[in-house]
Scaffold this active site. Structure first.
Site, mmCIF file in Angstrom:
data_model
loop_
_atom_site.group_PDB
_atom_site.id
_atom_site.type_symbol
_atom_site.label_atom_id
_atom_site.label_comp_id
_atom_site.label_asym_id
_atom_site.label_seq_id
_atom_site.Cartn_x
_atom_site.Cartn_y
_atom_site.Cartn_z
ATOM 1 N N CYS A 23 1.083 -0.853 -0.454
ATOM 2 C CA CYS A 23 -0.013 0.327 -0.274
ATOM 3 C C CYS A 23 0.673 1.474 -0.288
ATOM 4 O O CYS A 23 1.543 1.598 1.534
ATOM 5 C CB CYS A 23 -0.856 -0.006 1.038
ATOM 6 S SG CYS A 23 -2.338 1.354 1.237
ATOM 7 N N CYS A 69 -0.438 4.063 1.899
ATOM 8 C CA CYS A 69 -0.489 3.637 3.631
ATOM 9 C C CYS A 69 1.249 4.282 3.859
ATOM 10 O O CYS A 69 1.333 4.565 5.341
ATOM 11 C CB CYS A 69 -0.719 2.481 4.386
ATOM 12 S SG CYS A 69 -2.552 1.405 3.286
ATOM 13 N N ASP A 70 2.696 3.420 3.447
ATOM 14 C CA ASP A 70 4.033 3.507 3.459
ATOM 15 C C ASP A 70 4.672 4.376 2.749
ATOM 16 O O ASP A 70 5.503 4.489 3.113
ATOM 17 C CB ASP A 70 4.225 2.708 3.344
ATOM 18 C CG ASP A 70 3.161 1.092 4.429
ATOM 19 O OD1 ASP A 70 2.577 1.334 5.262
ATOM 20 O OD2 ASP A 70 2.861 0.292 4.336
#
Length: 304
Positions: free
Chosen positions: A130, A133-134
């Site tokens: 992701c 997300c990261d």
């Protein structure tokens, strides 16, 4: 006793809940994780008709609130089994069991891993599925994205805004993604395409991922690329094994169903990315959910 139990609170599942309660049926949505499905990680949706731009989180939250406000009930539990008892379906979860007249399976799909030996151990230490997300953890660093679909190119586009360089690795010489996305990436000075290539090895030290070995499919030559992060976007796989007693699965684990969303079991329906289909988009997930709900309502009405 509920009229409809919907397994999964992604776009398909929540759309099904909206249509079911609007048709006057009681609906319970059961979700193992959080509502929204994978779309919740998308920073900017621009391909949903009527909405020029919206974040995945806002889109999913809107669906969730709409379903709840209309009267749908939502429980966060993992469904472990579905028993077909004719006109009654029994849905067992990690915390109990519920009865209903019809079930809609909208379990979605999960990210597909590369399958390399140390991949699982490196998740959170350089390997991610992701980018939104990261990605911020890799600001001003070198990263790679593996994949050739819209998700991979969107990830590369997102990362190029923060990372010093992004390698986009794809096993073919042409992308499955929209040409618009391809051209947008080609214009980026800090994006390098590595085509006809596969990732053959993940190299690590005590801190985590330090480089990847990439093998050219045509020449057989292997190139070592130093990266701090690798974002894998090579597709998805369903998680439907628990329901194979009530819904036939294909060789890849997707629920066999046509555009009427009917499985081979009376009163069991499906919707969204978990079923056999060619196109898996936000719009088709919503469409599936609406169709499945209306089909389920029709089935319930036929019982009386």
């Amino acid at each position: 006793m509920y009229d409809v139990i919907i397994v999964g609170a992604g776009t398909a599942g929540l759309s099904a809940a909206i249509y079911a309660v609007r048709a006057g049926k009681s609906a319970l949505v059961i979700e193992a994780a959080s509502y929204g499905g994978q779309i919740i990680n998308t920073p900017d949706i621009e391909n949903y008709p009527g909405i020029a731009h919206i974040s995945g989180f806002d889109f999913a939250t809107g669906l969730y609130n709409q379903a709840k406000d209309l009267g749908a009930e939502v429980k966060f539990e993992r469904v472990t089994e579905i028993a077909d008892e004719g006109s009654i379906k029994r849905v067992r979860t990690s915390q109990g069991q519920y009865e209903c007249k019809a079930v809609i399976l909208a379990t979605g799909a999960k990210n597909r891993p590369l399958g390399l030996p140390n991949e699982k151990e490196l998740v959170g230490k350089g390997v991610s599925y992701c980018a939104t997300c990261d990605g911020m953890f890799y600001r001003n660093r070198v990263v790679a994205v593996n994949g050739g679909g819209n998700t991979a190119l969107e990830d590369a586009q997102f990362l190029s805004n923060y990372c010093s360089k992004v390698y986009l690795i794809h096993r073919r010489d042409k992308f499955r993604a929209d040409e618009k996305e391809v051209e947008r990436l080609k214009a980026k000075d800090n994006v390098e395409f590595v085509l006809n290539s596969t990732i053959s090895k993940l190299n690590e030290d005590e801190t985590g991922l330090v480089s990847i070995d990439v093998t050219d499919k045509n020449s057989g030559e292997t190139r070592n690329i130093e990266v701090s992060g690798l974002f894998v976007a090579i597709g998805q796989s369903p998680d439907n094994i628990a329901f194979e007693n009530v819904a036939e699965l294909d060789e890849k684990g997707y629920i066999k169903a046509g555009e009427d969303m009917k499985t081979g079991t009376e009163g069991i329906f499906t919707a969204g990315d978990c079923r056999t289909k060619t196109v898996r988009q936000l719009t088709t997930a919503a469409s599936d959910g609406a169709t499945a709900a209306l089909q389920a309502c029709g089935y319930i009405d036929s019982l009386s």
